[in-house]
Design an enzyme around this catalytic site. Structure first.
Site, PDB file in Angstrom:
ATOM      1  N   LYS A 165     -10.798  36.109 -30.983  1.00 19.86           N
ATOM      2  CA  LYS A 165     -12.036  36.634 -30.407  1.00 19.86           C
ATOM      3  C   LYS A 165     -12.433  35.882 -29.136  1.00 19.86           C
ATOM      4  O   LYS A 165     -12.007  34.766 -28.897  1.00 19.86           O
ATOM      5  CB  LYS A 165     -13.137  36.641 -31.468  1.00 19.86           C
ATOM      6  CG  LYS A 165     -12.830  37.759 -32.485  1.00 19.86           C
ATOM      7  CD  LYS A 165     -13.921  38.074 -33.438  1.00 19.86           C
ATOM      8  CE  LYS A 165     -13.465  39.269 -34.311  1.00 19.86           C
ATOM      9  NZ  LYS A 165     -14.233  39.403 -35.523  1.00 19.86           N
ATOM     10  N   ARG A 202      -9.405  36.651 -41.837  1.00 19.98           N
ATOM     11  CA  ARG A 202      -8.751  37.846 -41.285  1.00 19.98           C
ATOM     12  C   ARG A 202      -8.109  37.459 -39.960  1.00 19.98           C
ATOM     13  O   ARG A 202      -8.804  37.117 -39.015  1.00 19.98           O
ATOM     14  CB  ARG A 202      -9.810  38.937 -41.072  1.00 19.98           C
ATOM     15  CG  ARG A 202      -9.290  40.230 -40.476  1.00 19.98           C
ATOM     16  CD  ARG A 202     -10.454  41.196 -40.227  1.00 19.98           C
ATOM     17  NE  ARG A 202     -10.001  42.478 -39.695  1.00 19.98           N
ATOM     18  CZ  ARG A 202      -9.764  42.690 -38.416  1.00 19.98           C
ATOM     19  NH1 ARG A 202      -9.938  41.732 -37.530  1.00 19.98           N
ATOM     20  NH2 ARG A 202      -9.345  43.876 -38.009  1.00 19.98           N
TER      21      ARG A 202
HETATM   22  N1  PMM Z   1     -13.290  41.975 -36.695  1.00 19.94           N
HETATM   23  C1  PMM Z   1     -12.702  43.040 -36.144  1.00 19.94           C
HETATM   24  C2  PMM Z   1     -12.393  44.182 -36.914  1.00 19.94           C
HETATM   25  N2  PMM Z   1     -12.668  44.213 -38.230  1.00 19.94           N
HETATM   26  N3  PMM Z   1     -13.570  43.191 -40.145  1.00 19.94           N
HETATM   27  C3  PMM Z   1     -14.177  42.147 -40.705  1.00 19.94           C
HETATM   28  N4  PMM Z   1     -14.514  42.205 -42.009  1.00 19.94           N
HETATM   29  N5  PMM Z   1     -14.499  41.025 -40.015  1.00 19.94           N
HETATM   30  C4  PMM Z   1     -14.220  40.897 -38.685  1.00 19.94           C
HETATM   31  O1  PMM Z   1     -14.547  39.854 -38.092  1.00 19.94           O
HETATM   32  C5  PMM Z   1     -13.593  42.002 -38.034  1.00 19.94           C
HETATM   33  C6  PMM Z   1     -13.269  43.141 -38.811  1.00 19.94           C
HETATM   34  C7  PMM Z   1     -12.391  43.043 -34.683  1.00 19.94           C
HETATM   35  O2  PMM Z   1     -11.189  42.437 -34.425  1.00 19.94           O
HETATM   36  P1  PMM Z   1      -9.820  43.218 -33.990  1.00 19.94           P
HETATM   37  O3  PMM Z   1     -10.199  44.201 -32.904  1.00 19.94           O
HETATM   38  O4  PMM Z   1      -8.984  42.133 -33.480  1.00 19.94           O
HETATM   39  O5  PMM Z   1      -9.272  43.885 -35.191  1.00 19.94           O
END
Ligand code: PMM
Length: 274
Positions: free
Chosen positions: A214, A250
């Protein structure tokens, strides 16, 4: 929260989208997505988070049918191969269809705010549900990062979500909390929330953390750093999250986080053995 971070799960990110900010377009077909999921599993992922709609800042919405065409075949195939999955969706209908396809967990970055039908689907399916702290869709979320006390406010807003979910029939034991790093929070606010994961403990629910790649991680790297350079600070944060008792992290770079967590496990067991 797990004691001493032992057993913190590693959730591998699988964005079946053309536009996610760090891996968009790479796993856009069912076949390449499944292959990548197997690689993530072999690298040490405990479960795979399958998403068909990008939540990156500024991203547009995707019609539910398109999202479903992207994620459902992948979930069904991973189920067939015995790989545990979560579905990363804001849509109740997608969550329900994913449950039919064999998904193990519903991951909703809006904590039920984006779709009023979500709580009912979670209650009906009985599946574990990740409720993330969220204030608005990708187009507006950066302008909503206003807090007097970011930690206290995030805890209070998630507490409110838990109450609404329970009132809709969702069992408390189904709910996993996520502070929503990068969502309606500026860099300092993300660090503050991460530093105070203990503030969620009074709720008595598992906590998941998604820091991977991020924007706020750019602040600990040289200006010339690429997005993939954020995998090292991500792995460090995975260790710190595990030490804080996180239920899961994650991450995109599963191998890096798995190695980092293995180091923590060895240090912890050496301490117990000494
Ligand atoms: N961040 C992203 C997408 N889904 N779900 C949860 N539970 N927590 C998060 O911090 C989260 C998520 C965005 O990240 P990406 O675009 O790299 O998938």
């Amino acid at each position: 929260m797990t004691e001493g971070g032992k057993g913190t799960l590693v959730m591998g990110v699988l964005n079946v989208t053309p536009d996610s900010f760090s891996d968009g377009g790479r796993w856009a077909s069912t076949e390449t997505a499944v292959r990548h999921a197997i690689d993530l599993r072999d690298s040490g992922a405990d479960l795979i988070d399958v998403g068909g709609e990008s939540t990156r800042p500024g991203a547009g919405r995707v019609p539910p049918r398109v999202e479903q065409d992207r994620v459902l075949p992948v979930i069904a195939e991973l189920r067939r191969q015995g790989i545990r999955t979560s579905v990363d969706t804001l849509n109740a209908e997608t969550a329900l269809l994913a449950a039919d396809a064999g998904v193990d967990i519903i991951n909703d970055v809006s904590g039920g705010l984006a779709d009023p039908g979500m709580a009912d689907v979670v209650a009906r399916t009985g599946l574990p549900y990740i409720a993330m702290h969220w204030r608005g869709h990708a187009g507006t979320m950066d302008s909503l990062a206003t807090y007097d006390d970011v930690v206290g406010t995030v805890v209070a807003e998630l507490t409110e979500r838990v109450a609404v979910l329970e009132a809709a029939g969702v069992g408390r034991s189904q709910i996993i909390l996520d502070p929503g790093l990068g969502f309606s929070k500026d860099a300092d606010q993300n660090w503050q929330v991460f530093a105070r994961l203990d503030a969620f403990a009074p709720l008595g629910l598992p906590v998941m953390v998604g820091a991977s790649r991020k924007r706020f991680l750019a602040g600990v790297l040289p200006e010339t750093a690429a997005i993939l350079d954020r995998d090292l600070p991500t792995a460090v944060l995975s260790v710190l999250a595990a030490q804080a008792g996180a239920w899961a992290v994650r991450v995109h770079d599963v191998a890096g986080t798995r190695t980092a967590l293995n180091v923590l496990a060895r240090v912890d067991s050496a301490r117990i053995g000494s």
